[in-house]
Enzyme design. Structure first.
Site, PDB file in Angstrom:
ATOM      1  N   HIS A   1      -4.765  -0.483  -5.122  1.00 30.88           N
ATOM      2  CA  HIS A   1      -5.802  -1.365  -4.596  1.00 30.88           C
ATOM      3  C   HIS A   1      -7.062  -1.334  -5.460  1.00 30.88           C
ATOM      4  O   HIS A   1      -7.816  -2.303  -5.478  1.00 30.88           O
ATOM      5  CB  HIS A   1      -6.101  -1.017  -3.144  1.00 30.88           C
ATOM      6  CG  HIS A   1      -4.966  -1.353  -2.231  1.00 30.88           C
ATOM      7  ND1 HIS A   1      -3.930  -0.471  -1.991  1.00 30.88           N
ATOM      8  CD2 HIS A   1      -4.683  -2.454  -1.523  1.00 30.88           C
ATOM      9  CE1 HIS A   1      -3.063  -1.043  -1.172  1.00 30.88           C
ATOM     10  NE2 HIS A   1      -3.493  -2.237  -0.873  1.00 30.88           N
ATOM     11  N   ASP A  97      -3.701 -10.409  -1.524  1.00 30.22           N
ATOM     12  CA  ASP A  97      -2.905  -9.178  -1.399  1.00 30.22           C
ATOM     13  C   ASP A  97      -1.679  -9.471  -0.541  1.00 30.22           C
ATOM     14  O   ASP A  97      -1.483  -8.882   0.515  1.00 30.22           O
ATOM     15  CB  ASP A  97      -3.774  -8.080  -0.777  1.00 30.22           C
ATOM     16  CG  ASP A  97      -3.111  -6.712  -0.793  1.00 30.22           C
ATOM     17  OD1 ASP A  97      -2.106  -6.552  -1.508  1.00 30.22           O
ATOM     18  OD2 ASP A  97      -3.589  -5.804  -0.082  1.00 30.22           O
TER      19      ASP A  97
END
Length: 233
Positions: A1, A97
């Site tokens: 991330h 995402d």
């Protein structure tokens, strides 16, 4: 991330309003919230159970630093395509995402049409990043995403890194009204990524390098086919 969030957040310009598509586990949020300039984050995830788990399961709460409970975050249980196709605010950064395009429904979220409506919801000076699967295991898929973004946005930048949990993984940034920095000013705390990490990340080995592909569209959906064929090799 960290590799998904920090490069796009390091591009010059405002970072006050951020849109996250997917990311219901709160882990991308954890990284975005490190930036004091961020005032508002809208997170859109189609599955309310993911968000509920991330808010209540102790392990996920700890991993995400309770990011979903931050007052700057508003969550929406909606399809990403439907959400961005509605009137709403302009975003300074968009972080995608979403899962890999392993079916036709997900493939539309990597299409020319999807990127077109995202562009309409972006500020005049802004940037978008999408996770783009593995340029090693799904090479055609990765470069198809890059080519599709390039049809809609001013500039694109592909990059990759080796992640312990995923192997070699790829991302694509696209920008409006701004270029890419010569030096990536990643000024927040991080576990792995460093200001000079992007110098390495933008280099692709020969077996992952750029190849020509058609773009992916709703009317000519190439990406799903590429992805299925690539991962079966």
């Amino acid at each position: 991330h960290e590799y998904l969030v920090h490069p796009v957040m390091s591009i010059p310009g405002r970072r006050e309003r951020v849109l996250v598509l997917g990311g219901g586990d709160g882990l991308a949020l954890r990284e975005i919230l490190k930036y004091e300039q961020v005032k508002k984050i809208d997170l859109v995830d189609i599955d309310p159970r993911i968000i509920e788990l991330a808010k209540t399961l102790p392990m996920l709460r700890e991993l995400g630093k309770d990011s979903l409970s931050d007052p700057r975050v508003t969550t929406y249980n909606d399809d990403a395509f439907s959400f961005v196709n509605q009137p709403g605010p302009a975003y300074d950064r968009v972080i995608i995402d979403l899962p890999d395009p392993h079916n036709e429904a997900l493939s539309k979220l990597y299409s020319k049409e999807f990127y077109t409506i995202i562009r309409k919801r972006m500020a005049p000076i802004s940037a978008v990043v999408t996770q783009s699967s593995s340029p090693f295991f799904a090479r055609r898929s990765f470069w198809c995403i890059n080519a599709t973004l390039g049809k809609i946005f001013d500039r694109t930048l592909p990059y990759n890194t080796a992640l312990p949990s995923f192997g070699v993984w790829g991302f694509n940034i696209a920008t409006l009204g701004v270029g890419f920095p010569d030096k990536w000013n990643i000024s927040v705390s991080s576990r792995a990524i460093r200001p000079d990490s992007m110098e390495k990340a933008i280099i692709f080995d020969n077996d992952m390098g750029r190849i020509r592909t058609p773009i992916n569209s709703l009317f000519m959906p190439k990406l799903h086919q590429f992805y299925i064929e690539d991962i079966r090799k």
